[in-house]
Write a protein that holds these residues in place. Structure first.
Motif, PDB file in Angstrom:
ATOM      1  N   LEU A   1       0.828  -1.207   0.000  1.00 45.37           N
ATOM      2  CA  LEU A   1       0.000   0.000   0.000  1.00 45.37           C
ATOM      3  C   LEU A   1       0.864   1.259   0.000  1.00 45.37           C
ATOM      4  O   LEU A   1       0.565   2.235  -0.685  1.00 45.37           O
ATOM      5  N   THR A   2       1.961   1.209   0.748  1.00 49.11           N
ATOM      6  CA  THR A   2       2.827   2.391   0.847  1.00 49.11           C
ATOM      7  C   THR A   2       3.556   2.668  -0.453  1.00 49.11           C
ATOM      8  O   THR A   2       3.541   3.800  -0.962  1.00 49.11           O
ATOM      9  N   SER A   3       4.205   1.652  -1.021  1.00 43.84           N
ATOM     10  CA  SER A   3       4.942   1.873  -2.269  1.00 43.84           C
ATOM     11  C   SER A   3       3.985   2.205  -3.413  1.00 43.84           C
ATOM     12  O   SER A   3       4.321   2.993  -4.304  1.00 43.84           O
ATOM     13  N   THR A   4       2.804   1.621  -3.389  1.00 42.95           N
ATOM     14  CA  THR A   4       1.793   1.931  -4.406  1.00 42.95           C
ATOM     15  C   THR A   4       1.401   3.406  -4.350  1.00 42.95           C
ATOM     16  O   THR A   4       1.320   4.089  -5.378  1.00 42.95           O
ATOM     17  N   GLU A   5       1.168   3.895  -3.123  1.00 42.52           N
ATOM     18  CA  GLU A   5       0.793   5.308  -2.980  1.00 42.52           C
ATOM     19  C   GLU A   5       1.914   6.230  -3.453  1.00 42.52           C
ATOM     20  O   GLU A   5       1.660   7.248  -4.099  1.00 42.52           O
ATOM     21  N   HIS A   6       3.157   5.883  -3.113  1.00 38.97           N
ATOM     22  CA  HIS A   6       4.279   6.704  -3.567  1.00 38.97           C
ATOM     23  C   HIS A   6       4.352   6.711  -5.094  1.00 38.97           C
ATOM     24  O   HIS A   6       4.606   7.760  -5.710  1.00 38.97           O
ATOM     25  N   ALA A   7       4.146   5.550  -5.713  1.00 37.31           N
ATOM     26  CA  ALA A   7       4.222   5.457  -7.174  1.00 37.31           C
ATOM     27  C   ALA A   7       3.109   6.254  -7.836  1.00 37.31           C
ATOM     28  O   ALA A   7       3.332   6.958  -8.833  1.00 37.31           O
ATOM     29  N   VAL A   8       1.885   6.168  -7.292  1.00 39.02           N
ATOM     30  CA  VAL A   8       0.768   6.940  -7.842  1.00 39.02           C
ATOM     31  C   VAL A   8       1.042   8.428  -7.672  1.00 39.02           C
ATOM     32  O   VAL A   8       0.801   9.230  -8.586  1.00 39.02           O
ATOM     33  N   SER A   9       1.545   8.800  -6.506  1.00 39.43           N
ATOM     34  CA  SER A   9       1.865  10.208  -6.255  1.00 39.43           C
ATOM     35  C   SER A   9       2.893  10.719  -7.263  1.00 39.43           C
ATOM     36  O   SER A   9       2.800  11.860  -7.738  1.00 39.43           O
ATOM     37  N   ALA A  10       3.876   9.873  -7.600  1.00 37.04           N
ATOM     38  CA  ALA A  10       4.899  10.261  -8.568  1.00 37.04           C
ATOM     39  C   ALA A  10       4.280  10.480  -9.949  1.00 37.04           C
ATOM     40  O   ALA A  10       4.566  11.491 -10.624  1.00 37.04           O
ATOM     41  N   LEU A  11       3.435   9.542 -10.394  1.00 34.26           N
ATOM     42  CA  LEU A  11       2.791   9.691 -11.703  1.00 34.26           C
ATOM     43  C   LEU A  11       1.833  10.881 -11.711  1.00 34.26           C
ATOM     44  O   LEU A  11       1.716  11.587 -12.721  1.00 34.26           O
ATOM     45  N   LEU A  12       1.160  11.095 -10.591  1.00 33.19           N
ATOM     46  CA  LEU A  12       0.246  12.226 -10.492  1.00 33.19           C
ATOM     47  C   LEU A  12       1.009  13.545 -10.596  1.00 33.19           C
ATOM     48  O   LEU A  12       0.547  14.491 -11.245  1.00 33.19           O
ATOM     49  N   ALA A  13       2.189  13.592  -9.970  1.00 41.41           N
ATOM     50  CA  ALA A  13       3.021  14.801 -10.064  1.00 41.41           C
ATOM     51  C   ALA A  13       3.405  15.083 -11.520  1.00 41.41           C
ATOM     52  O   ALA A  13       3.418  16.240 -11.961  1.00 41.41           O
ATOM     53  N   LEU A  14       3.705  14.025 -12.259  1.00 41.63           N
ATOM     54  CA  LEU A  14       4.023  14.192 -13.679  1.00 41.63           C
ATOM     55  C   LEU A  14       2.841  14.797 -14.429  1.00 41.63           C
ATOM     56  O   LEU A  14       2.985  15.778 -15.161  1.00 41.63           O
TER      57      LEU A  14
END
Length: 353
Positions: free
Chosen positions: A246-259
């Motif tokens: 859940l944690t790494s998934t949220e970080h990855a989504v946050s990264a793509l969202l920032a893009l």
């Protein structure tokens, strides 16, 4: 008999203290050869004793930290190696020792060793020492101010496997400091971080730290540009959304969202082309509240048209089907999966707050 039994622990304790005093005296007053031997004995005694936490405290009280730190400045390889191992063992699981090691001046010689490309063993040990010392909150700003961040980023690319792992954790510790100013690794960290994320288990704690670092680097324009030029950069984040914790998934989504938030027209197609939709749909149904919100926002940004308001459940369903059809046609089991996820996601949107 009773007196002998009572005396035995006292005798063992006295012998242990005598040994600590002797080793400490040799380290403080001996010549270089004696100091090296004493440093090795400190490490050995800590590693092979049942009450190692007490041994660490007793050695620190005996005054060994300052002479060990001074040995780190030596040009003698054996002196540096022995003192590094002793310092690592003294610092392990002892916050007071960690702080005393840093206040005694250990960071400059450790930074010097990180700069050394001639000895991978010492460089690896220095990285481990920075990692260990960075876990103590009072040490973080001193370590950051030493200029260690770019050196840790270098190690991500050219260090041993263990040094790379330790560098990731050290960077994570330093970038999560509560003190100001906050620090962000250079965009050069992106390619090696992506490579490490590719190779590790996406649900691991290591993946959580790696995706966190990627996320904060992508706050900069240079970081965002770098990941688009990194082989499998966006794809690796998409795979983390699918397989991560859940944690790494949220970080990855946050990264793509920032893009996508930085320039939707530039990054939307790149994200869609890497097959992000299934993982995002799954997250809208099964993620944490924050993860679900980020996934819905990113799905919204990936639509052909971008509404100003959060969509209703009907709009979400249409959005999901439109995007998924564009990606893979919603064939067979994929269609069933999307329908299930749409239902779950829509029901969550309808739930009153």
């Amino acid at each position: 008999m009773g007196e002998e039994e009572a005396a035995a622990p006292f005798t063992r304790s006295s012998y242990k203290q005598t040994l600590i005093d002797q080793i400490s005296g040799n380290l403080i007053a001996g010549d270089l050869t004696v100091k090296i031997h004493a440093a090795r004995e400190i490490r050995s005694l800590i590693r092979h004793h049942n009450s190692s936490h007490q041994i660490r405290a007793k050695f620190a009280s005996a005054g060994v930290i300052q002479p060990l730190v001074l040995m780190l400045y030596s040009r003698n390889h054996d002196a540096r190696h022995a003192s590094l191992l002793a310092v690592l063992n003294l610092a392990s699981r002892n916050e007071r020792n960690k702080e005393q090691i840093v206040t005694s001046g250990a960071i400059p010689p450790l930074v010097d060793l990180l700069n050394s490309h001639n000895n991978t063993t010492l460089r690896e040990l220095a990285t481990a020492a920075i990692l260990t010392l960075s876990t103590a909150q009072p040490n973080k700003q001193t370590i950051i101010n030493s200029g260690v961040i770019p050196l840790l980023v270098q190690i991500l690319s050219c260090g041993t496997v263990q040094a790379r792992v330790d560098a990731v954790t050290a960077l994570y510790n330093l970038t999560t400091s509560k003190q100001q100013p906050t620090v962000t690794p250079d965009a050069k960290a992106i390619p090696p971080l992506i490579n490490l994320l590719k190779e590790c288990k996406k649900s691991s704690k290591f993946a959580e730290k790696t995706t966190f670092l990627i996320k904060i680097v992508l706050k900069s324009e240079e970081g965002r540009l770098t990941i688009t030029n990194t082989v499998d950069g966006i794809l690796t984040l998409v795979e983390t959304i699918e397989d991560g914790s859940l944690t790494s998934t949220e970080h990855a989504v946050s990264a793509l969202l920032a893009l996508c938030l930085s320039c939707r027209s530039k990054y939307r197609e790149l994200i869609l082309n890497q097959g992000a939709i299934p993982g995002l749909l799954r997250l809208t149904a099964y993620g944490t509240d924050q993860g679900q919100d980020m996934a819905r926002t990113l799905l919204d940004l990936l639509r052909d048209s971008h509404p100003e308001k959060r969509p209703s459940s009907t709009v979400v369903e249409k959005m999901v089907h439109d995007i998924a059809a564009r990606v893979d046609g919603l064939e067979n089991t994929g269609k069933c999966l999307v329908q299930d996820l749409v239902q779950r996601s829509a029901s969550k949107i309808q739930t009153p707050t």
